[in-house]
Scaffold this active site. Structure first.
Site, PDB file in Angstrom:
ATOM      1  N   SER A  99       0.855  -1.185   0.000  1.00 36.82           N
ATOM      2  CA  SER A  99       0.000   0.000   0.000  1.00 36.82           C
ATOM      3  C   SER A  99       0.894   1.238   0.000  1.00 36.82           C
ATOM      4  O   SER A  99       1.960   1.245   0.623  1.00 36.82           O
ATOM      5  CB  SER A  99      -0.897   0.000   1.239  1.00 36.82           C
ATOM      6  OG  SER A  99      -1.467   1.276   1.464  1.00 36.82           O
ATOM      7  N   ARG A 123     -21.466  -5.757 -46.678  1.00 38.03           N
ATOM      8  CA  ARG A 123     -20.358  -5.211 -45.894  1.00 38.03           C
ATOM      9  C   ARG A 123     -20.954  -4.091 -45.052  1.00 38.03           C
ATOM     10  O   ARG A 123     -21.655  -3.232 -45.592  1.00 38.03           O
ATOM     11  CB  ARG A 123     -19.244  -4.652 -46.799  1.00 38.03           C
ATOM     12  CG  ARG A 123     -18.550  -5.666 -47.706  1.00 38.03           C
ATOM     13  CD  ARG A 123     -17.323  -6.302 -47.070  1.00 38.03           C
ATOM     14  NE  ARG A 123     -16.413  -5.283 -46.568  1.00 38.03           N
ATOM     15  CZ  ARG A 123     -15.643  -4.501 -47.343  1.00 38.03           C
ATOM     16  NH1 ARG A 123     -15.692  -4.593 -48.662  1.00 38.03           N
ATOM     17  NH2 ARG A 123     -14.834  -3.619 -46.796  1.00 38.03           N
TER      18      ARG A 123
END
Length: 443
Positions: free
Chosen positions: A278, A317
């Site tokens: 930490s 497409r």
């Protein structure tokens, strides 16, 4: 001072530095695009549709160090995809004689879809290697702790005893489910070749007598599956990837979430082998690997949802649906690749505190075996009397801080009953051992 690199993963510690990170860089995608272009020219040369020199020239030019990724990315804005500027640069690199054979007959989506399948295949191979590490470590934990009892928890509360071996075997079962689905998807990843509108017309115009055979040869050249049809708007391969990757993230997330719960300070039944530090509290050893895996599991479903949404692709497409896939799929590959790597490190170093597990079985003063007592005492006391007695003694166990076995011993009708055995949580784990053995038979 080094220059900023948007591909470095500064805000993505879950995948930064993992094998999957290297397999999904912009350079890796570029090489996959080049591999697809070179393979297409080689196959056409083999079928007599291009000179052998063209195959050699394109293959020799198709290396990432010859191209500027940033320039390609910026110029991709002009046509909406990176293949268009890449074809121009590759054609120039090949030279005037053989340049016309670059990208011959193909459309941009053919190359980008095929490259995506190559990147996916290469990344999934890495994921599978890490999942193998995970399942091996979990098999070891399940075997070693086959009979290590701990509280089974339902709706966050103690329920009945179970074993850590069965829990680890369950984790492993999920991992093997994920592995099997990845293997199936990996083996079926297809090449893409359809030309402008999925008809292969251009290849016929260039002299191909059997364009579908060209597609099959193209797929073989790249180690991909040969599709029955061009899949420009038939996006099953992408959906399959989305599904197996989201499932894998969830399977690994289940493990991580359980570890995060059981590694809490006040529970401490599990601990990561080497927790993270930490920035403010020197005493902390945070379960970082679990945290990163859990984070990936929370992101994966939304990324998969985008890919499923892109199946609604119009015409032959699509405009937008295809384009929307690229980043979420790469993110999924990275997330799951990183999560699998973190999960392997997590389970290989996982520490099991069997003493804490045993201690927690006694937190409810023996009430964790009340289900067993209801069944065992009914024939002796009668069902109604047994239920009433256990209800009364449960209240007294809490209010008086006494063990349920002590209170039961004060019941005259139970003087000949082995209450120590009957109230021992470790002796009420049902078929946990047999179920663990059964699960470990799966390879």
């Amino acid at each position: 001072m080094t220059s900023a690199d948007s591909d470095a993963g500064l805000l993505a510690p879950g995948w930064a530095g993992s094998p999957a990170a290297s397999a999904t860089t912009a350079g890796a995608y570029l090489q996959a695009l080049l591999d697809a272009e070179a393979a297409l020219t080689r196959v056409q040369a083999r079928l007599g549709l291009a000179p052998d020199g063209a195959a050699d020239a394109v293959t020799a030019a198709a290396h990432t160090e010859r191209f500027d990724v940033r320039s390609l990315a910026e110029r991709a804005r002009g046509g909406g995809n990176p293949v268009i500027p890449l074809v121009a640069d590759l054609t120039a690199a090949v030279g005037e004689e053989y340049g016309p054979y670059v990208h011959r007959g193909a459309t941009s989506q053919d190359i980008l879809d095929t490259a995506t399948m190559l990147v996916a295949a290469r990344t999934l191979d890495l994921v599978l290697a890490d999942l193998h590490r995970v399942q091996l470590a979990l098999a070891r934990l399940a075997s070693e702790h086959r009979d290590t009892a701990l509280p089974g928890r339902t709706l966050t509360q103690h329920a009945v005893p179970t074993t850590f071996g069965l829990k680890a075997a369950g984790w492993r079962s999920l991992v093997l489910d994920a592995r099997d689905r990845i293997v199936e998807v990996r083996d079926d990843l297809p090449a893409q070749l359809g030309g402008a509108a999925g008809t292969l017309a251009a290849f016929t115009a260039y002299g191909a007598q059997d364009p579908p055979a060209l597609t099959a040869a193209f797929a073989r050249e790249l180690g991909l599956d040969a599709p029955v049809l061009p899949w420009h708007t038939l996006r099953t391969p992408i959906a399959d990837l989305a599904g197996c990757l989201a499932l894998t993230a969830g399977a690994l997330g289940k493990i991580a979430n359980d570890v995060l719960t059981l590694a809490r300070t006040e529970i401490a039944e599990l601990a990561e082998g080497s927790g993270g530090g930490s920035s403010a509290m020197p005493h902390k050893a945070n379960p970082v690997r679990s945290t990163l895996v859990a984070a990936a599991a929370r992101r994966a479903p939304q990324l998969a949802a985008t890919l499923y949404g892109s199946m609604v692709a119009e015409d032959e497409r699509p405009a937008g649906a295809w384009h929307a896939e690229w980043e979420p799929l790469r993110d999924l590959l990275r997330l799951v690749g990183g999560a699998a790597h973190d999960a392997a490190e997590l389970v290989e170093g996982l520490r099991v505190n069997a003493d804490a597990m045993r201690e927690h079985l006694d937190l409810t003063h023996g009430l964790v075996v009340s289900e067993r007592l209801s069944a065992e005492l009914a024939p002796i006391l009668g069902r109604a009397r047994a239920k009433a007695l256990l209800t009364e003694l449960a209240k007294r166990a809490y209010s008086e801080g006494r063990l349920l076995a002590e209170l039961l011993a004060e019941t005259p009708e139970l003087k000949d009953v082995d209450l120590d055995e009957l109230t021992d949580p470790a002796r009420y784990t049902g078929s946990a051992g047999a179920l663990t053995d059964r699960a470990l038979e799966r390879h």
